[in-house]
Structures are given as structure tokens and as C-alpha cells.
Design an enzyme around this catalytic site. Structure first.
Site, short mmCIF file in Angstrom:
data_model
loop_
_atom_site.label_atom_id
_atom_site.label_comp_id
_atom_site.label_asym_id
_atom_site.label_seq_id
_atom_site.Cartn_x
_atom_site.Cartn_y
_atom_site.Cartn_z
N HIS A 105 41.82 39.23 50.25
CA HIS A 105 40.65 40.06 49.97
C HIS A 105 39.58 39.36 49.14
O HIS A 105 38.59 39.95 48.75
CB HIS A 105 41.08 41.36 49.29
CG HIS A 105 42.33 41.24 48.47
ND1 HIS A 105 42.41 40.47 47.34
CD2 HIS A 105 43.56 41.77 48.65
CE1 HIS A 105 43.64 40.55 46.83
NE2 HIS A 105 44.36 41.32 47.61
N GLY A 137 45.98 44.49 55.24
CA GLY A 137 47.40 44.31 55.48
C GLY A 137 47.78 44.64 56.92
O GLY A 137 47.41 45.69 57.43
N LYS A 170 54.87 48.72 50.32
CA LYS A 170 54.98 47.37 50.89
C LYS A 170 56.19 47.24 51.82
O LYS A 170 56.23 46.35 52.66
CB LYS A 170 55.12 46.33 49.77
CG LYS A 170 53.99 46.33 48.75
CD LYS A 170 52.69 45.87 49.33
CE LYS A 170 51.59 45.76 48.28
NZ LYS A 170 50.26 45.54 48.89
N LYS A 217 48.35 48.31 58.54
CA LYS A 217 49.29 49.17 57.83
C LYS A 217 48.69 50.54 57.56
O LYS A 217 49.40 51.54 57.45
CB LYS A 217 49.70 48.51 56.52
CG LYS A 217 50.87 49.19 55.83
CD LYS A 217 51.04 48.69 54.41
CE LYS A 217 51.53 47.26 54.39
NZ LYS A 217 51.77 46.79 53.02
N LEU A 244 40.69 48.12 50.75
CA LEU A 244 41.05 46.88 51.43
C LEU A 244 42.08 47.19 52.51
O LEU A 244 43.20 47.58 52.23
CB LEU A 244 41.60 45.87 50.42
CG LEU A 244 40.61 45.47 49.33
CD1 LEU A 244 41.31 44.70 48.22
CD2 LEU A 244 39.46 44.66 49.90
N ASN A 245 41.66 47.00 53.73
CA ASN A 245 42.44 47.44 54.89
C ASN A 245 43.02 46.23 55.62
O ASN A 245 43.23 46.26 56.81
CB ASN A 245 41.52 48.24 55.83
CG ASN A 245 42.27 48.93 56.93
OD1 ASN A 245 43.44 49.23 56.80
ND2 ASN A 245 41.60 49.17 58.05
N ASN A 301 43.77 48.55 47.18
CA ASN A 301 44.50 48.39 48.45
C ASN A 301 44.73 49.75 49.07
O ASN A 301 45.11 50.70 48.38
CB ASN A 301 45.86 47.72 48.21
CG ASN A 301 45.72 46.31 47.68
OD1 ASN A 301 44.65 45.71 47.75
ND2 ASN A 301 46.79 45.77 47.14
N ILE A 302 44.53 49.85 50.38
CA ILE A 302 44.66 51.15 51.04
C ILE A 302 46.10 51.67 51.00
O ILE A 302 46.34 52.87 51.07
CB ILE A 302 44.14 51.09 52.49
CG1 ILE A 302 43.82 52.51 52.99
CG2 ILE A 302 45.12 50.38 53.41
CD1 ILE A 302 42.95 52.55 54.21
N ASP A 303 47.08 50.77 50.81
CA ASP A 303 48.47 51.22 50.75
C ASP A 303 48.91 51.60 49.34
O ASP A 303 50.07 51.93 49.11
CB ASP A 303 49.42 50.19 51.36
CG ASP A 303 49.46 48.88 50.58
OD1 ASP A 303 48.74 48.76 49.57
OD2 ASP A 303 50.22 47.98 50.97
#
Length: 482
Positions: free
Chosen positions: A197, A124, A370, A135, A121-122, A225-227
Site C-alpha cells: 500500500h 489483499g 488474515k 479478500k 486498502l483493498n 486495511n479493508i479486512d
């Protein structure tokens, strides 16, 4: 005016129903809702008229999803859960990872990877860290971005990056879009947002990608999440999914981990109406927020590492039976305008899937970035980098991560990078608090508890090669080039 129309309508209605206040109020509210919806539709059409061709067609599709979300938002009244009906999940509905890992992996487990699709999930925008773009393009280690590390993690596995739609931010007062045209730059740079998402299910289904993946023999997606640099494909969880009997196949796995005081706002799993359900803080009645934040009552939280059955997504989309709660996210734009974002969360769908399961995983599978404080941790020598995955350094004597709190001078990534000539040695650090105008020279070492506070108007330059152990530094310390 519109208000006069509504008021006249209300007065007439009062006479016809012998002044029933509840009926008048309900009818008034319904007319007001309809008015907001019609006004929103007109504004969206105006926005679409500022573009053309393929872009207009694409935006029109996005807006259809937004209209449905806005319609549901206007219907919502108060918290979406009845607190009295909340129960702790049954013990067997949340399995410890150790039990999953204890099963021996079959020789053919790698073939299961052919049935798995990895979705990152990109969405952010990195706004909390002062970034204008995604991000995923922030450099994390050795000039590798989140995106680079993700590709390294799964260089032999299939990667798909989920690009989310963009929805218009809504003026909190007028309930109309703040955008004046479809441009994403200039005065409109803050007018758009990725809608959370939760739209992944409809995106997969409507785009034809879901059908394509099923035709290729894919069975599950692993979403994260990608982060979250700890979210790698885990063969033990994959084996657990693939080894279940077909009639008892688990359709949805949510990885959860033990809550600490830093995670009190994270969503948790509950039992509600005999279903496993994700409870987010936005759904909690105000009187119970402190109870929700308790680490004793709600001991786990959602990492957003999810394993979801593709055939089940198809079934639920065809039945139109995915019911995702709306998250109303208030924001204040740079100019001071108060807006709201309507979002949905992919994990909220857990209640719609059969045989859903939570797996309590080690904290190492939840390594999110984050804030700039998180970024300092993952850039430091606390972690070793191998094949795109970060693991706690063997040189750290205890497995917990230090508590790091950087002040507002470090919030934006460019400011953060400017204040560190090199990332300090943090292997023996327990706690770091930095506030005010502070910079760090090269090869600084931090141990134990370190607190550095530069008061307003003061500046503190930590000199190159300094070693701070259990120290409080305050006042003014300037190091100037000679």
C-alpha cells in the site's frame, strides 16, 4: 555470453588498476546491476507488446512505478537500519487513547467529517485463505462481505476504495518477470501481485485525485486495511487532529496497540535519527530478530490505521522526499517456483511527516481477518454487529478473544465453510485447536480449552448439539446419514 563479457571486462579492469580487488568487485557489481536492469526493461516491453490501447497505457504507467522500485531494490545492501541507533520513542510521541478520548467533543465535531476522506486498502488477494479474488469479497457475517460492512460503517461519510496497481512477480534466480503476457488468467494467474500500500501517495498525486480533494476542502485521509473490521472513523482522534494550532498541526497519526505473542512479527514504532519511524521485521538484522519479537522491549505494533494530512502529502510528493523502504517478500508459487515481490508500506512514510504521533488504541480497533482462524472468531457470537461494526458481545464475561488455531484442512475458505454446518457458540471459549479431518454439526457449544485432533486417515464429526468443555477429542468419530 553476458557472463563472459563481464568476466572479460573484470580481467581487463584488473590489469588497468593494478589488481585492486575492491575496485574490481564494485565495478563488477555495478555492471551486473545494470545488466539486470536492462534485461528487466526489455522483458517489460515484451509484456506490453502483448496488449494494446487503454490497457497498454495503464500498464505502462504501472510499470514506471515498478521500474523505480526494481532500481532501488538492486541498490539495497543488507538491513536498512543500524541497530545501535535504535531508541525507544519519547513518551510524548505515543499518546494513550484514553487521554485523547478525555477531551470533550465540540458540538461542531461532525463538521470535521466534511474534511475527512476514508480510504480502504483493498489490495489483499486472500491467497493465504485460498481465494483467487480480493479478500474484500469474502462473506463475513449474514452474507455481508468486508466491502458491505465497510459501506455500512460509513454510510454517512465519504468512502473511497483504493485500487492498487499490479506489478509482475520476479523469478528469484533470474530476476526477470515470470509472466509471459499481460493476461491475469491461465498460466499467468500467479504472475502478478498488488505492490503493497506504499504506492498510495504517488497514486493520489499522479491521478489528480489529491488536487481534487484539496480543492473540495479535504484535509485528512483515514487509511486502513479493508479486512480490519475494527478500523472505524473515530471522532475523538479526528477532533484531536483538527484542534491543533495550524503551525503545530500533526501531519501523520499511526494507531498502535499493545503487542501480544500473536503479534510478534508486527511493525513497531522507534526513534531513529531524531524521527519517529516504523520498523518492520524485514528490516531487522538476523542477529536481532528475537529481540525485535520481544513483547517486553517492543511493546506496541502498528495496526495500519493511519490519519494523514493531504496538504503534507502534496508537499512531500512535490519535493520527491518520500523515502519508503523496500520490503522483499519471498513466495513459492503452486508449481514450486520461488519468486519475490517488491513491496512498500504506507506506514513507512511516517518519518517524512512533521509532528508525527502514535496513539495507543484499544485492541478493539484492530480486528483483522488474515486467516480462517480469524474468520471463525468474527463469524461467531463473540461479536455483535451494528452498523457494519463488530463489538465484543456483552454476554462474554471477559474482554480477551479466545486463541483459535485451525489446521490446514480449514485453510481455504471453501473448505472452512464446508466443515461447519453452523458456527459454534464460543462465548465461554478460551482456547481451540483443531487438526485433521474434522467437521462440526449444528449448534455445537465450545467452552474453556478444547483440542480436537484427527490423526491421518481418521475423521472426527462433532455431532449436532454437542457441548465440549475442557475436552481433548482424538481418534475416529464418524456420524453417517441413516
Amino acid at each position: 555470453s553476458c557472463t563472459d563479457d563481464v568476466m572479460n571486462y573484470s580481467i581487463c579492469y584488473c590489469r588497468s588498476v593494478n589488481f585492486s580487488p575492491n575496485a574490481v568487485m564494485t565495478e563488477f557489481q555495478e555492471k551486473l546491476r545494470q545488466q539486470h536492469e536492462n534485461s528487466m526493461h526489455k522483458e517489460l516491453e515484451k509484456l506490453l507488446s502483448t496488449t494494446s490501447g487503454a490497457e497498454a497505457e495503464c500498464s505502462r504507467k504501472d510499470f514506471e512505478g515498478f521500474k523505480q522500485l526494481f532500481h532501488r531494490f538492486l541498490q539495497v545492501k543488507g538491513p536498512s537500519v543500524d541497530w545501535a541507533k535504535i531508541n525507544r520513542p519519547p513518551e510524548d510521541s505515543i499518546q494513550p487513547y484514553e487521554r485523547i478520548r478525555a477531551k470533550a467533543l465540540p458540538e461542531a465535531v461532525a463538521s470535521g467529517l466534511n474534511k475527512l476522506v476514508v480510504v480502504k486498502l483493498n489490495g489483499g488477494l486472500g491467497t493465504s485463505m485460498g481465494c483467487k479474488g480480493p479478500k474484500s469479497l469474502i462473506s463475513v457475517r449474514n452474507e455481508n462481505t468486508f466491502l458491505d460492512l465497510t459501506v455500512q460503517q460509513i454510510e454517512v461519510q465519504r468512502l473511497r476504495l483504493d485500487e492498487e496497481d499490479l506489478y509482475p512477480r520476479i523469478n528469484k534466480e533470474s530476476l526477470l518477470p515470470v509472466a509471459t503476457n499481460m493476461s491475469l488468467t491461465g498460466e499467468n494467474s500467479e504472475a502478478w501481485y498488488p505492490p503493497g500500500h506504499g504506492d498510495i501517495y504517488a497514486s493520489f498525486y499522479n491521478s489528480g485525485l489529491l488536487e481534487k480533494l484539496l480543492s473540495e476542502g479535504k484535509e485528512y485521509i483515514f487509511v486502513s486495511n479493508i479486512d480490519n473490521l475494527g478500523a472505524t472513523v473515530d471522532l475523538h482522534i479526528l477532533n484531536h487532529l483538527m484542534s491543533q494550532p495550524a503551525d503545530r498541526r500533526c501531519e501523520f497519526v499511526m494507531e498502535v496497540t499493545d503487542k501480544t505473542r500473536a503479534d510478534v512479527k508486527g511493525g513497531t514504532l522507534i526513534q531513529y535519527d531524531n524521527k519517529l519511524r516504523l520498523l518492520e521485521i524485514a528490516q531487522v538484522p538476523k542477529a536481532h530478530v528475537d529481540e525485535f519479537k520481544s513483547v517486553t522491549k517492543f511493546k506496541i505494533f502498528n495496526t495500519n490505521n493511519l490519519w494523514i494530512s493531504l496538504p503534507a502529502i502534496k508537499r512531500l510528493q512535490q519535493q520527491n522526499s518520500l523515502d519508503l523502504e523496500i520490503i522483499v517478500n519471498p513466495k513459492t508459487l503452486d508449481g514450486g517456483l520461488n519468486v519475490i515481490q517488491l513491496e512498500t508500506a504506507v506506514g513507512a512514510a511516517i518519518k517524512s511527516f512533521d509532528n508525527a504521533l502514535g496513539i495507543n488504541v484499544p485492541r478493539s480497533r484492530f480486528l483483522p481477518v488474515k486467516t480462517s482462524s480469524d474468520l471463525l472468531l468474527v463469524m461467531s457470537n463473540l461479536y455483535s454487529l451494528e452498523a457494519g461494526s463488530l463489538t465484543m458481545s456483552a454476554k462474554r464475561e471477559f474482554p480477551t478473544t479466545p486463541h483459535v488455531k485451525l489446521g490446514s484442512s480449514f485453510t481455504k475458505v471453501q473448505d472452512f465453510l464446508r466443515r461447519f454446518e453452523s458456527i459454534p457458540d464460543m462465548l465461554e471459549l478460551d482456547h481451540l485447536t483443531v487438526s485433521g479431518d474434522v467437521t462440526f454439526g449444528k449448534q455445537v457449544t465450545l467452552k474453556g480449552t478444547v483440542i480436537i485432533i484427527a490423526n491421518h486417515g481418521d475423521r472426527i464429526d462433532i455431532p449436532a448439539g454437542a457441548m465440549l468443555e475442557n475436552k481433548i477429542v482424538s481418534g475416529n468419530l464418524r456420524i453417517l446419514d441413516h
